[in-house]
Design an enzyme around this catalytic site. Structure first.
Site, PDB file in Angstrom:
ATOM      1  N   ARG A   1     -68.497  36.470  30.841  1.00  0.00           N
ATOM      2  CA  ARG A   1     -67.118  36.705  31.331  1.00  0.00           C
ATOM      3  C   ARG A   1     -66.117  36.539  30.176  1.00  0.00           C
ATOM      4  NH1 ARG A   1     -64.235  33.341  36.295  1.00  0.00           N
ATOM      5  NH2 ARG A   1     -62.097  34.045  35.916  1.00  0.00           N
TER       6      ARG A   1
ATOM      7  N   ASN B   1     -69.083  39.206  42.240  1.00  0.00           N
ATOM      8  CA  ASN B   1     -68.102  40.194  41.775  1.00  0.00           C
ATOM      9  C   ASN B   1     -68.734  41.196  40.829  1.00  0.00           C
ATOM     10  OD1 ASN B   1     -65.559  39.815  42.931  1.00  0.00           O
ATOM     11  ND2 ASN B   1     -65.236  37.935  41.753  1.00  0.00           N
TER      12      ASN B   1
ATOM     13  N   HIS C   1     -60.007  43.656  45.723  1.00  0.00           N
ATOM     14  CA  HIS C   1     -59.045  43.375  44.636  1.00  0.00           C
ATOM     15  C   HIS C   1     -58.065  44.544  44.459  1.00  0.00           C
ATOM     16  CE1 HIS C   1     -61.563  39.903  42.677  1.00  0.00           C
ATOM     17  NE2 HIS C   1     -61.282  39.705  43.954  1.00  0.00           N
TER      18      HIS C   1
ATOM     19  N   TYR D   1     -53.966  40.867  42.549  1.00  0.00           N
ATOM     20  CA  TYR D   1     -54.575  41.657  41.458  1.00  0.00           C
ATOM     21  C   TYR D   1     -53.766  42.905  41.117  1.00  0.00           C
ATOM     22  CZ  TYR D   1     -58.725  38.742  41.343  1.00  0.00           C
ATOM     23  OH  TYR D   1     -59.574  37.686  41.175  1.00  0.00           O
TER      24      TYR D   1
HETATM   25  C1  G6P Z   1     -60.260  35.004  43.157  1.00  0.00           C
HETATM   26  C2  G6P Z   1     -61.092  36.199  43.500  1.00  0.00           C
HETATM   27  C3  G6P Z   1     -62.536  35.937  43.340  1.00  0.00           C
HETATM   28  C4  G6P Z   1     -62.801  35.399  41.957  1.00  0.00           C
HETATM   29  C5  G6P Z   1     -61.952  34.173  41.687  1.00  0.00           C
HETATM   30  C6  G6P Z   1     -62.046  33.741  40.244  1.00  0.00           C
HETATM   31  O1  G6P Z   1     -60.343  34.074  44.126  1.00  0.00           O
HETATM   32  O2  G6P Z   1     -60.840  36.646  44.777  1.00  0.00           O
HETATM   33  O3  G6P Z   1     -63.220  37.142  43.518  1.00  0.00           O
HETATM   34  O4  G6P Z   1     -64.147  35.060  41.837  1.00  0.00           O
HETATM   35  O5  G6P Z   1     -60.635  34.426  41.939  1.00  0.00           O
HETATM   36  O6  G6P Z   1     -61.647  32.416  40.152  1.00  0.00           O
HETATM   37  P1  G6P Z   1     -61.919  31.591  38.830  1.00  0.00           P
HETATM   38  O7  G6P Z   1     -61.515  30.202  39.157  1.00  0.00           O
HETATM   39  O8  G6P Z   1     -63.381  31.745  38.509  1.00  0.00           O
HETATM   40  O9  G6P Z   1     -61.056  32.234  37.771  1.00  0.00           O
END
Ligand code: G6P
Length: 446
Positions: A95, A149, A201, A256
């Site tokens: 990521r 995701n 999203h 988003y």
């Molecule tokens: C949001 C999205 C999720 C994603 C998350 C990431 O809640 O809806 O799809 O996984 O954010 O959160 P993070 O704490 O990993 O940045």
């Protein structure tokens, strides 16, 4: 069915205590007797830590839910009723690359949007389709509930490239938006209803109701009068909307959408963050290390509040409510990712869309919306074209199709930049993209 077997793939995730809490809360209605947490070798330590915490939580609750920990996915899947997927191929290091590489080319670097979303899809889809193959053999009647995701693209790939038809893609964004709006109106979440439609999203709130009365323009008014902040998720900066723009749009964007409507500001914010506290994945990596330190404490037997720093707030409610409604044939309305089947005009029938559905034991039944409003229709269609093309690239490992996906993504400015980003990211993620680097002219995945 009077007892339920659930298999969670990616069970070593720091989010797992959310899920455990959700199942404990609903045990009377949804008797999960067996919960199998599955992970891979690299996730073994995390699996053991989070699995021990899960056992302490269950013991404290005094319910007969047996937690199994395993690295053997096939063993776990036998006879499952529900399979949930919450995995991250390449872990957070992948990521970080998804977020950092595009920035070098002046492009948004994000987990599920733009080039980062494409590459997360390319890595994840073949793994999920492998799980589908195992499910066909070992638990053909089970529901697949995917949170991995990019959830929309993954659901799309399962619908079009696997034989698993009982699949639902799930995200916490709709429930998060509903809770944000309830807070903004100063009321309980249960009094608010939103007509959601779009893609994962990329979902819009078309109408907002309070106790049945339409309050959409009142909500948009509050969002643009400068009096509120925090209408976002933990992982997305709460960049203020231009009031006139939001009023003209007339529907609620999701957090988003800032990447699409506020691209320049979001890019500058990402760039600055990457030079200071780090990209979101770098921040999450530190947060995760702290969470796992907490989880190790043998005295801890609840979900620690620190987990709320993650973007996945309400995720357990969304997941457990969905499973509960499928199991108990509740007929309530939830927002999930399913096959379109004509519910949103102008999107292919066999594509995944995110919208309100009535949840029954036979699956979610979409509430048809017809045409989306003109101002948002084109963007939704463009992202759907991107997702379809990306899913095709993921199952074929075809370079040209991947390039096309990159170029048609609205966050990527031109074919030349798209190619440069694609080449650098393919190389950076080489070990997780076997289909793109095979030597023999093998057939596609499906
Ligand atoms: C949001 C999205 C999720 C994603 C998350 C990431 O809640 O809806 O799809 O996984 O954010 O959160 P993070 O704490 O990993 O940045």
């Amino acid at each position: 069915m009077n007892s339920v077997k659930i298999v969670t793939i990616g069970g070593g995730s720091s989010y797992t205590p959310e899920l455990i809490e959700g199942f404990i809360k609903r045990y009377n209605e949804l008797p999960v007797r067996e919960l199998w947490l599955v992970d891979i070798e690299e996730g073994k330590e995390k699996l053991e830590i989070v699995g021990s915490l899960a056992r302490r939580m269950v013991e404290k609750a005094g319910i007969p839910m047996k937690i199994h920990l395993t690295l053997d996915r096939r063993e776990a899947l036998k006879g499952a009723d529900f399979v949930t997927t919450q995995l991250r191929v390449g872990l957070l290091d992948a990521r970080i690359k998804d977020e950092k590489i595009p920035l070098k080319y002046g492009v948004i670097g994000q987990e599920t949007n733009g080039p980062g979303g494409l590459f997360k899809g390319l890595r994840t889809i073949p793994v999920i389709l492998g799980i589908c193959k195992d499910m066909e053999e070992l638990c053909p009647d089970a529901w697949l509930v995917n949170f991995a995701n990019p959830a929309g693209m993954v659901t799309e790939a399962v619908l079009r490239y696997s034989n698993i038809k009982k699949v639902v893609g799930l995200c916490n964004v709709p429930v998060g938006m509903k809770m944000n709006i309830a807070e903004l109106l100063g009321v309980e979440g249960s009094r608010v209803h939103i007509d959601f439609a779009g893609l994962n999203h990329m979902v819009f709130g078309l109408n907002v109701y309070l106790d049945g009365g339409n309050v959409t323009s009142q909500v948009i008014g509050k969002l643009t009068d400068g009096s509120v902040s925090g209408v976002t998720m933990k992982n997305i900066k709460d960049m203020q909307w231009e009031p006139e723009f939001l009023q003209a749009l007339g529907v609620l964007p999701c957090p988003y959408h800032r990447y699409y409507y506020q691209t320049r500001k979001m890019f500058e914010h990402e760039l600055e963050a990457s030079r200071n506290e780090g990209t979101r994945a770098e921040v999450v990596k530190k947060l995760e290390a702290e969470l796992f330190e907490l989880y190790k404490d043998p005295q801890l037997d609840i979900k620690p509040p620190q987990l709320e720093q993650r973007g996945g707030a309400y995720y357990s409610d969304a997941a457990c409510n969905l499973i509960n409604s499928l199991y108990n044939d509740k007929g309530d309305i939830q927002t999930v990712n399913v096959r379109n089947n004509g519910a949103i005009a102008g999107i292919p029938d066999d594509s995944a869309v995110e919208l309100n559905c009535v949840i029954t034991k036979d699956g979610p039944k979409p509430l048809a919306v017809g045409e989306l409003p003109v101002p948002v229709r084109g963007l939704v269609q463009q992202i759907k074209s991107f997702e379809r093309t990306a899913a095709e690239a993921a199952v074929t490992g075809d370079y040209k199709i991947a390039l096309m996906a990159m170029v048609i993504n609205p966050l990527v400015p031109s074919d030349g930049i798209a190619k440069q980003i694609l080449d650098e990211m393919l190389e950076a993620h080489r070990e997780h993209l076997p289909l793109f680097f095979r030597t023999e002219p093998a057939a596609a995945l499906v």
